[in-house]
Design a protein around this motif. Sequence first.
Motif, mmCIF file in Angstrom:
data_model
loop_
_atom_site.group_PDB
_atom_site.id
_atom_site.type_symbol
_atom_site.label_atom_id
_atom_site.label_comp_id
_atom_site.label_asym_id
_atom_site.label_seq_id
_atom_site.Cartn_x
_atom_site.Cartn_y
_atom_site.Cartn_z
ATOM 1 N N LEU A 1 -60.532 -19.805 -36.701
ATOM 2 C CA LEU A 1 -61.037 -18.647 -37.431
ATOM 3 C C LEU A 1 -61.377 -19.063 -38.853
ATOM 4 O O LEU A 1 -60.894 -20.076 -39.353
ATOM 5 C CB LEU A 1 -59.987 -17.528 -37.473
ATOM 6 N N ARG A 2 -62.190 -18.242 -39.522
ATOM 7 C CA ARG A 2 -62.480 -18.446 -40.940
ATOM 8 C C ARG A 2 -62.499 -17.088 -41.633
ATOM 9 O O ARG A 2 -62.827 -16.068 -41.016
ATOM 10 C CB ARG A 2 -63.795 -19.190 -41.152
ATOM 11 N N LEU A 3 -62.137 -17.092 -42.910
ATOM 12 C CA LEU A 3 -62.181 -15.886 -43.744
ATOM 13 C C LEU A 3 -63.391 -15.964 -44.655
ATOM 14 O O LEU A 3 -63.680 -17.012 -45.227
ATOM 15 C CB LEU A 3 -60.930 -15.784 -44.610
ATOM 16 N N GLU A 4 -64.082 -14.837 -44.770
ATOM 17 C CA GLU A 4 -65.235 -14.770 -45.672
ATOM 18 C C GLU A 4 -65.388 -13.332 -46.149
ATOM 19 O O GLU A 4 -65.562 -12.418 -45.340
ATOM 20 C CB GLU A 4 -66.494 -15.219 -44.927
ATOM 21 N N ASP A 5 -65.311 -13.140 -47.457
ATOM 22 C CA ASP A 5 -65.496 -11.806 -48.059
ATOM 23 C C ASP A 5 -64.611 -10.743 -47.432
ATOM 24 O O ASP A 5 -65.052 -9.621 -47.141
ATOM 25 C CB ASP A 5 -66.962 -11.378 -47.985
ATOM 26 N N GLY A 6 -63.340 -11.088 -47.182
ATOM 27 C CA GLY A 6 -62.399 -10.118 -46.633
ATOM 28 C C GLY A 6 -62.580 -9.830 -45.155
ATOM 29 O O GLY A 6 -61.987 -8.885 -44.636
ATOM 30 N N GLN A 7 -63.376 -10.642 -44.473
ATOM 31 C CA GLN A 7 -63.616 -10.465 -43.042
ATOM 32 C C GLN A 7 -63.155 -11.717 -42.286
ATOM 33 O O GLN A 7 -63.219 -12.831 -42.823
ATOM 34 C CB GLN A 7 -65.109 -10.237 -42.760
ATOM 35 N N VAL A 8 -62.733 -11.536 -41.034
ATOM 36 C CA VAL A 8 -62.292 -12.650 -40.195
ATOM 37 C C VAL A 8 -63.383 -12.928 -39.163
ATOM 38 O O VAL A 8 -63.826 -12.011 -38.456
ATOM 39 C CB VAL A 8 -60.968 -12.332 -39.485
ATOM 40 N N TYR A 9 -63.801 -14.185 -39.097
ATOM 41 C CA TYR A 9 -64.850 -14.619 -38.165
ATOM 42 C C TYR A 9 -64.333 -15.749 -37.300
ATOM 43 O O TYR A 9 -63.440 -16.494 -37.712
ATOM 44 C CB TYR A 9 -66.063 -15.160 -38.934
ATOM 45 N N GLU A 10 -64.933 -15.943 -36.124
ATOM 46 C CA GLU A 10 -64.680 -17.152 -35.360
ATOM 47 C C GLU A 10 -65.383 -18.287 -36.091
ATOM 48 O O GLU A 10 -66.473 -18.132 -36.607
ATOM 49 C CB GLU A 10 -65.228 -17.027 -33.935
ATOM 50 N N ALA A 11 -64.716 -19.458 -36.170
ATOM 51 C CA ALA A 11 -65.283 -20.610 -36.888
ATOM 52 C C ALA A 11 -66.374 -21.285 -36.073
ATOM 53 O O ALA A 11 -66.479 -21.151 -34.900
ATOM 54 C CB ALA A 11 -64.184 -21.604 -37.219
ATOM 55 N N ASP B 1 -62.500 0.001 -29.641
ATOM 56 C CA ASP B 1 -63.001 0.295 -30.982
ATOM 57 C C ASP B 1 -63.069 -0.941 -31.868
ATOM 58 O O ASP B 1 -63.541 -0.874 -32.996
ATOM 59 C CB ASP B 1 -62.124 1.350 -31.655
ATOM 60 N N ALA B 2 -62.582 -2.074 -31.345
ATOM 61 C CA ALA B 2 -62.598 -3.302 -32.131
ATOM 62 C C ALA B 2 -64.030 -3.812 -32.252
ATOM 63 O O ALA B 2 -64.823 -3.696 -31.318
ATOM 64 C CB ALA B 2 -61.728 -4.360 -31.454
ATOM 65 N N PRO B 3 -64.368 -4.378 -33.404
ATOM 66 C CA PRO B 3 -65.722 -4.897 -33.565
ATOM 67 C C PRO B 3 -65.955 -6.097 -32.668
ATOM 68 O O PRO B 3 -65.030 -6.815 -32.335
ATOM 69 C CB PRO B 3 -65.780 -5.305 -35.042
ATOM 70 N N THR B 4 -67.175 -6.301 -32.255
ATOM 71 C CA THR B 4 -67.515 -7.471 -31.450
ATOM 72 C C THR B 4 -67.847 -8.621 -32.377
ATOM 73 O O THR B 4 -68.050 -8.443 -33.573
ATOM 74 C CB THR B 4 -68.710 -7.184 -30.530
ATOM 75 N N ALA B 5 -67.928 -9.812 -31.831
ATOM 76 C CA ALA B 5 -68.096 -10.996 -32.646
ATOM 77 C C ALA B 5 -69.535 -11.251 -33.065
ATOM 78 O O ALA B 5 -69.859 -12.306 -33.551
ATOM 79 C CB ALA B 5 -67.542 -12.200 -31.907
ATOM 80 N N SER B 6 -70.432 -10.304 -32.883
ATOM 81 C CA SER B 6 -71.781 -10.482 -33.403
ATOM 82 C C SER B 6 -71.725 -10.546 -34.920
ATOM 83 O O SER B 6 -72.615 -11.049 -35.565
ATOM 84 C CB SER B 6 -72.696 -9.342 -32.933
ATOM 85 N N GLY B 7 -70.653 -10.041 -35.478
ATOM 86 C CA GLY B 7 -70.373 -10.128 -36.913
ATOM 87 C C GLY B 7 -68.936 -10.544 -37.065
ATOM 88 O O GLY B 7 -68.458 -11.441 -36.375
ATOM 89 N N ALA B 8 -68.237 -9.884 -37.938
ATOM 90 C CA ALA B 8 -66.827 -10.191 -38.147
ATOM 91 C C ALA B 8 -66.010 -9.710 -36.946
ATOM 92 O O ALA B 8 -66.342 -8.717 -36.308
ATOM 93 C CB ALA B 8 -66.334 -9.509 -39.416
ATOM 94 N N LEU B 9 -64.934 -10.438 -36.677
ATOM 95 C CA LEU B 9 -64.003 -9.991 -35.640
ATOM 96 C C LEU B 9 -63.258 -8.754 -36.117
ATOM 97 O O LEU B 9 -63.092 -7.792 -35.375
ATOM 98 C CB LEU B 9 -62.996 -11.094 -35.311
ATOM 99 N N VAL B 10 -62.798 -8.803 -37.369
ATOM 100 C CA VAL B 10 -62.003 -7.714 -37.915
ATOM 101 C C VAL B 10 -61.914 -7.904 -39.431
ATOM 102 O O VAL B 10 -62.007 -9.026 -39.935
ATOM 103 C CB VAL B 10 -60.589 -7.694 -37.259
ATOM 104 N N ALA B 11 -61.732 -6.814 -40.155
ATOM 105 C CA ALA B 11 -61.483 -6.909 -41.593
ATOM 106 C C ALA B 11 -60.062 -7.422 -41.798
ATOM 107 O O ALA B 11 -59.132 -7.009 -41.087
ATOM 108 C CB ALA B 11 -61.650 -5.540 -42.253
ATOM 109 N N LEU B 12 -59.875 -8.300 -42.764
ATOM 110 C CA LEU B 12 -58.556 -8.856 -43.035
ATOM 111 C C LEU B 12 -57.544 -7.748 -43.317
ATOM 112 O O LEU B 12 -56.414 -7.802 -42.836
ATOM 113 C CB LEU B 12 -58.622 -9.836 -44.214
ATOM 114 N N ASP B 13 -57.935 -6.725 -44.048
ATOM 115 C CA ASP B 13 -57.028 -5.629 -44.384
ATOM 116 C C ASP B 13 -56.581 -4.828 -43.162
ATOM 117 O O ASP B 13 -55.595 -4.083 -43.240
ATOM 118 C CB ASP B 13 -57.675 -4.682 -45.398
ATOM 119 N N ALA B 14 -57.282 -4.939 -42.046
ATOM 120 C CA ALA B 14 -56.909 -4.209 -40.833
ATOM 121 C C ALA B 14 -55.793 -4.914 -40.059
ATOM 122 O O ALA B 14 -55.280 -4.371 -39.082
ATOM 123 C CB ALA B 14 -58.129 -4.028 -39.926
ATOM 124 N N VAL B 15 -55.431 -6.121 -40.507
ATOM 125 C CA VAL B 15 -54.371 -6.884 -39.845
ATOM 126 C C VAL B 15 -53.173 -6.926 -40.796
ATOM 127 O O VAL B 15 -53.265 -7.488 -41.887
ATOM 128 C CB VAL B 15 -54.832 -8.323 -39.518
#
Length: 140
Positions: free
Chosen positions: A130-140, A39-53
């Motif tokens: 990793l990088r944070l953007e708008d409350g989302q975690v992305y691969e840098a 159920d985890a999101p794929t990296a085509s977008g955010a890895l995960v919402a920061l609030d989910a961690v």
Amino acid sequence: MSPALNRREALAVSGMVVGVGALAACARGGPGPAAPDPDAPTASGALVALDAVPIGGAVVVTGSAGGPVVVSRTGQDDVVGLSGVCTHQGCTVAAEGEELVCPCHQSVFDPATGENLEGPATEPLATIELRLEDGQVYEA
């Protein structure tokens, strides 16, 4: 009518049957690599919402290359990325409380640093930028 097998042929056939059975048993024998959360999101977008961690915790998600990525939250706006692949035999680690644990052979890693704390693994988990953007975690 076909001729009967001679002793050498019978031994060869029985050896093949035993070998195939052993391979089949090995294929089913161990827990093998654990899969990342489906159920985890794929990296085509955010890895995960920061609030989910949770702060002080971690989650295992699927990275852009399709492999497991550990996202650890070390502070309000601080995250650490680690490979989710155990350095012992390549199983996927699981986030268990304040530790990362390999379900295959019980190696334990620090989710903030990737340092190996226990078990047969002797190497730390690789880091992932990793990088944070708008409350989302992305691969840098």
